[in-house]
Design an enzyme around this catalytic site. Structure first.
Site, short mmCIF file in Angstrom:
data_model
loop_
_atom_site.label_atom_id
_atom_site.label_comp_id
_atom_site.label_asym_id
_atom_site.label_seq_id
_atom_site.Cartn_x
_atom_site.Cartn_y
_atom_site.Cartn_z
N HIS A 51 71.22 52.78 -1.50
CA HIS A 51 70.97 53.51 -2.74
C HIS A 51 72.29 53.88 -3.39
CE1 HIS A 51 68.25 55.98 -5.28
NE2 HIS A 51 69.33 56.73 -5.45
N SER A 52 72.47 53.46 -4.63
CA SER A 52 73.68 53.81 -5.37
C SER A 52 73.50 55.16 -6.05
CB SER A 52 74.00 52.74 -6.41
OG SER A 52 74.30 51.51 -5.79
N GLU A 53 74.54 55.97 -5.98
CA GLU A 53 74.52 57.31 -6.57
C GLU A 53 74.02 57.29 -8.01
OE1 GLU A 53 77.72 60.93 -7.27
OE2 GLU A 53 78.42 58.86 -7.20
N CYS A 54 73.12 58.23 -8.32
CA CYS A 54 72.64 58.42 -9.69
C CYS A 54 72.45 59.91 -9.90
CB CYS A 54 71.33 57.65 -9.92
SG CYS A 54 70.63 57.91 -11.58
N CYS A 65 65.51 56.50 -15.75
CA CYS A 65 65.61 55.45 -14.74
C CYS A 65 64.57 55.70 -13.66
CB CYS A 65 67.02 55.41 -14.14
SG CYS A 65 67.46 56.93 -13.26
N GLY A 93 76.28 54.83 -12.06
CA GLY A 93 76.17 54.01 -13.26
C GLY A 93 76.41 52.53 -13.01
N THR A 114 70.20 48.47 -21.44
CA THR A 114 71.15 48.90 -20.42
C THR A 114 72.26 47.89 -20.17
OG1 THR A 114 71.35 49.72 -18.14
CG2 THR A 114 69.70 48.01 -18.54
N ASP A 126 76.72 44.83 -14.01
CA ASP A 126 76.64 45.50 -12.71
C ASP A 126 77.97 45.32 -11.99
OD1 ASP A 126 76.01 46.53 -10.20
OD2 ASP A 126 74.01 45.64 -10.18
N ARG A 128 78.81 47.00 -9.11
CA ARG A 128 78.73 47.50 -7.74
C ARG A 128 79.18 46.47 -6.72
NH1 ARG A 128 72.65 49.62 -7.85
NH2 ARG A 128 72.48 47.70 -9.09
N THR A 149 63.92 47.54 -1.49
CA THR A 149 64.67 47.25 -2.71
C THR A 149 63.89 46.30 -3.59
OG1 THR A 149 66.82 46.52 -3.59
CG2 THR A 149 65.91 45.25 -1.76
#
EC number: 3.5.4.25
Length: 203
Positions: A51-54, A65, A93, A114, A126, A128, A149
């Site tokens: 999980h990417s920080e949001c 989101c 982000g 987006t 993206d 990441r 995912t």
């Protein structure tokens, strides 16, 4: 990349008590977290999520989101299963950072989607990276994963570092009138595997 394990503590949540493992990237200074629940069997597939920080979705309850909904559902699923993990990566982000994310939101308010918003700011869709997950998974003893995912890039990233993804578990929650266009863009332009028929509406 140099990932250093720092410490572990208990993390009581509405779904049960998780263990929170702290990691530091000594090259970038970023701090990442692994949450684990129950006993993880290194020889068996473990239910988990990257999980990417949001900040806006995870902590501020944004409906722009699906991130916060996904995080909560993943934690609930893990608790109900009895064991599992979440790698919480500090890549706000999709890697552009919080302030640039707000700039991207401003462009979206004016009509950009987006992906277009990122590109208008001079960023890829993206940014990441996932090379930090290998030492984190090694520390918590995970080799085989049932990965929650919708993003095929995460499945590919795990396979590239030698982690077996036994199953991709869809995580399709949180669709609402504020993020419907965003979710469609993630599906059509970023390749996320989603079906509108599996969303849980949140108005």
């Amino acid at each position: 990349m140099s990932i250093k394990y720092v410490a572990t503590s208990k993390l009581p949540t509405p779904w049960g008590v998780f263990a929170m493992h702290g990691f530091e990237d000594t090259e970038t200074g970023k701090e990442h977290v692994a949450l684990t629940f129950g006993t993880l069997n290194s020889d068996a597939p473990v239910l988990g999520r990257i999980h990417s920080e949001c900040l806006t979705g995870d902590a501020l309850f944004s409906l722009r989101c699906d991130c916060g909904f996904q995080l909560q559902t993943a934690m609930q699923n893990i608790a109900e299963t009895g064991s599992g993990f979440i790698l919480y990566l500090r890549q706000e982000g999709r890697g552009i950072g919080l302030l640039n994310k707000i700039r991207a939101y401003e462009l979206q308010d004016k009509g950009a989607n987006t992906v277009e918003a990122n590109e208008q700011l001079g960023f890829p869709a993206d940014m990441r990276k996932y090379d930090m997950i290998q030492p984190m998974l090694e520390q918590i003893g995970v080799k085989h994963v049932r990965l929650m995912t919708n993003n095929p890039r995460k499945v590919k990233a795990m396979k590239e570092i030698g982690i077996e993804v036994v199953e991709r578990v869809p995580l399709q929650v949180g669709k609402n009138r504020y993020n419907e266009a965003y979710l469609k863009t993630k599906s059509t332009e970023l390749g996320h595997m989603m079906s509108e028929y599996h969303f849980t509406d949140e108005e």
